[in-house]
Design a protein around this motif. Sequence first.
Motif, mmCIF file in Angstrom:
data_model
loop_
_atom_site.group_PDB
_atom_site.id
_atom_site.type_symbol
_atom_site.label_atom_id
_atom_site.label_comp_id
_atom_site.label_asym_id
_atom_site.label_seq_id
_atom_site.Cartn_x
_atom_site.Cartn_y
_atom_site.Cartn_z
ATOM 1 N N ALA A 20 0.855 -1.188 0.000
ATOM 2 C CA ALA A 20 0.000 0.000 0.000
ATOM 3 C C ALA A 20 0.889 1.235 0.000
ATOM 4 C CB ALA A 20 -0.899 -0.003 1.238
ATOM 5 N N THR A 21 0.306 2.358 -0.392
ATOM 6 C CA THR A 21 1.066 3.603 -0.409
ATOM 7 C C THR A 21 0.203 4.752 0.091
ATOM 8 O OG1 THR A 21 0.428 3.940 -2.722
ATOM 9 C CG2 THR A 21 2.583 2.939 -2.314
ATOM 10 N N SER A 22 0.875 5.789 0.528
ATOM 11 C CA SER A 22 0.197 7.032 0.878
ATOM 12 C C SER A 22 0.906 8.152 0.139
ATOM 13 C CB SER A 22 0.244 7.285 2.388
ATOM 14 O OG SER A 22 -0.465 8.458 2.730
ATOM 15 N N ALA A 23 0.150 8.917 -0.636
ATOM 16 C CA ALA A 23 0.744 9.991 -1.432
ATOM 17 C C ALA A 23 0.464 11.354 -0.806
ATOM 18 C CB ALA A 23 0.202 9.950 -2.857
ATOM 19 N N LEU A 36 3.954 1.464 2.460
ATOM 20 C CA LEU A 36 3.538 0.987 3.778
ATOM 21 C C LEU A 36 3.495 -0.540 3.814
ATOM 22 C CD1 LEU A 36 0.587 3.509 4.178
ATOM 23 C CD2 LEU A 36 2.825 3.656 5.306
ATOM 24 N N GLY A 37 3.788 -1.085 4.981
ATOM 25 C CA GLY A 37 3.831 -2.533 5.150
ATOM 26 C C GLY A 37 2.458 -3.167 5.241
ATOM 27 N N PHE A 38 1.708 -3.085 4.162
ATOM 28 C CA PHE A 38 0.366 -3.639 4.058
ATOM 29 C C PHE A 38 0.192 -3.996 2.589
ATOM 30 C CE2 PHE A 38 -4.347 -3.420 4.391
ATOM 31 C CZ PHE A 38 -4.514 -4.169 5.544
ATOM 32 N N TYR A 39 -0.178 -5.243 2.263
ATOM 33 C CA TYR A 39 0.097 -5.733 0.922
ATOM 34 C C TYR A 39 -1.096 -6.385 0.218
ATOM 35 C CZ TYR A 39 4.790 -5.245 2.833
ATOM 36 O OH TYR A 39 5.929 -4.743 3.431
ATOM 37 N N ASN A 101 -5.846 -6.922 0.066
ATOM 38 C CA ASN A 101 -5.946 -6.433 1.442
ATOM 39 C C ASN A 101 -6.083 -4.917 1.498
ATOM 40 O OD1 ASN A 101 -5.597 -8.954 2.881
ATOM 41 N ND2 ASN A 101 -3.470 -8.915 2.193
ATOM 42 N N ILE A 102 -5.522 -4.215 0.516
ATOM 43 C CA ILE A 102 -5.530 -2.749 0.535
ATOM 44 C C ILE A 102 -6.947 -2.250 0.298
ATOM 45 C CG2 ILE A 102 -4.605 -0.667 -0.526
ATOM 46 C CD1 ILE A 102 -2.196 -2.377 -1.455
ATOM 47 N N PRO A 103 -7.504 -1.447 1.205
ATOM 48 C CA PRO A 103 -8.871 -0.934 1.021
ATOM 49 C C PRO A 103 -9.008 -0.136 -0.266
ATOM 50 C CG PRO A 103 -8.094 -0.533 3.264
ATOM 51 C CD PRO A 103 -6.908 -0.989 2.469
ATOM 52 N N HIS A 104 -10.153 -0.297 -0.931
ATOM 53 C CA HIS A 104 -10.399 0.429 -2.177
ATOM 54 C C HIS A 104 -11.031 1.798 -1.902
ATOM 55 C CE1 HIS A 104 -10.465 -3.431 -4.880
ATOM 56 N NE2 HIS A 104 -9.337 -3.260 -4.220
ATOM 57 N N SER A 105 -10.669 2.763 -2.712
ATOM 58 C CA SER A 105 -11.226 4.126 -2.638
ATOM 59 C C SER A 105 -11.070 4.738 -1.249
ATOM 60 C CB SER A 105 -12.707 4.120 -3.035
ATOM 61 O OG SER A 105 -12.875 3.620 -4.336
ATOM 62 N N MET A 302 -1.443 0.107 12.452
ATOM 63 C CA MET A 302 -0.097 0.503 12.869
ATOM 64 C C MET A 302 0.896 -0.233 11.968
ATOM 65 S SD MET A 302 -0.378 0.679 17.020
ATOM 66 C CE MET A 302 -1.683 1.622 17.827
ATOM 67 N N LEU A 303 1.472 0.500 11.025
ATOM 68 C CA LEU A 303 2.243 -0.120 9.954
ATOM 69 C C LEU A 303 3.708 0.295 9.987
ATOM 70 C CD1 LEU A 303 -0.315 0.443 7.057
ATOM 71 C CD2 LEU A 303 -0.087 -1.568 8.531
ATOM 72 N N ALA A 304 4.530 -0.557 9.433
ATOM 73 C CA ALA A 304 5.924 -0.208 9.186
ATOM 74 C C ALA A 304 6.028 0.469 7.827
ATOM 75 C CB ALA A 304 6.792 -1.466 9.214
ATOM 76 N N VAL A 305 7.127 1.151 7.606
ATOM 77 C CA VAL A 305 7.445 1.639 6.264
ATOM 78 C C VAL A 305 8.003 0.459 5.478
ATOM 79 C CG1 VAL A 305 8.902 3.185 4.901
ATOM 80 C CG2 VAL A 305 7.915 3.978 7.057
ATOM 81 N N ASP A 306 7.469 0.235 4.286
ATOM 82 C CA ASP A 306 7.988 -0.835 3.436
ATOM 83 C C ASP A 306 9.195 -0.303 2.673
ATOM 84 O OD1 ASP A 306 7.424 -3.465 1.671
ATOM 85 O OD2 ASP A 306 7.940 -1.788 0.367
#
Length: 323
Positions: A20-23, A36-39, A101-105, A302-306
């Motif tokens: 996952a990412t956050s922009a 982000l550590g969520f895949y 796993n990554i939530p949509h929208s 609560m995620l790690a940075v990937d």
Amino acid sequence: MSAGSMSVPEGRAVTVRVPATSANLGPGFDTLGLALGFYDQLEVETRAEAGATVEVIGEGAIDSAAPVPTDASNLVVQSIAHAFAHAGVAMPGLNLRAHNNIPHSRGMGSSSAAIVSGLMAAKGLLEGIFEFNEVTLLELATELEGHPDNVAPALFGGLTIAWTTDEGPRCKKLLVHRGVSPLVLVPSFTMSTKLARSLQPDSVPHEDAIFNVSRSSLLVAALTQSPELLFESTEDKLHQDYRAEAMPQTSALIKVLRENGFAAVVSGAGPSILVLCSDPSQRIATAELVAQHEESPWRKLMLAVDFAGAVSWNTFSSSHAKK
């Protein structure tokens, strides 16, 4: 022998994992992104029958509130086709299984993850036939997504700075300070990226532009060297206020968090919230504050940075190889 005269053997299989990412990260509008550590994970295998079928597990599954297409119109399939077209190789029949796993929208880069999943799958399927370098992958991903700020961290991991040149999109990956502890707050409601972008004005005041240049520059330093500067460096005047009316719950919760000194920003186009905490204890305190003020439940990740970005691995069944 040219790539166009070759074909992918039946039974070749690839598995891809994409973060996952956050922009934006507050002031870095259309420029900064964080992996982000969520895949999401994708499994692809070639078959003799033409076309593509997709089995979706998790987000976007057929029995979900917003199912995604399971045929050739699926974004992952379109991305694979885009890569094969670039390589000049006919796309084989495909069986896909997408574990989403990554939530949509929600502003966590689900479309970028789908695009990158498809490109990385194609890269694996075409191994030994056509080779994709990092520049080409970023270019193809940007062509499909429209801008590089989300696809760059999805491809390469870490903190990325993305920009465009006359020759195409480019990015620089940076390592994030080990103290940085992301918290993503995910609501039950969604937000259209297209709608969010439509609320953005065509021009902004000169002083606001200068403000954001200073804050985005400072944010790079905060994320890589000085986490104690995260709160001040995540201030923004370019996009979040303009979009606030479209997601009032998000805006209200960010206001509470920032009034209490936490570096909360809209994650991507929203409506999720990213809180960039300077250490794990601050992240726990943030989650506790959210629990006290949330009007409706927010999922707290609560995620790690990937740091790895998209990864793939191949299997090949020689019994299915074309003679």
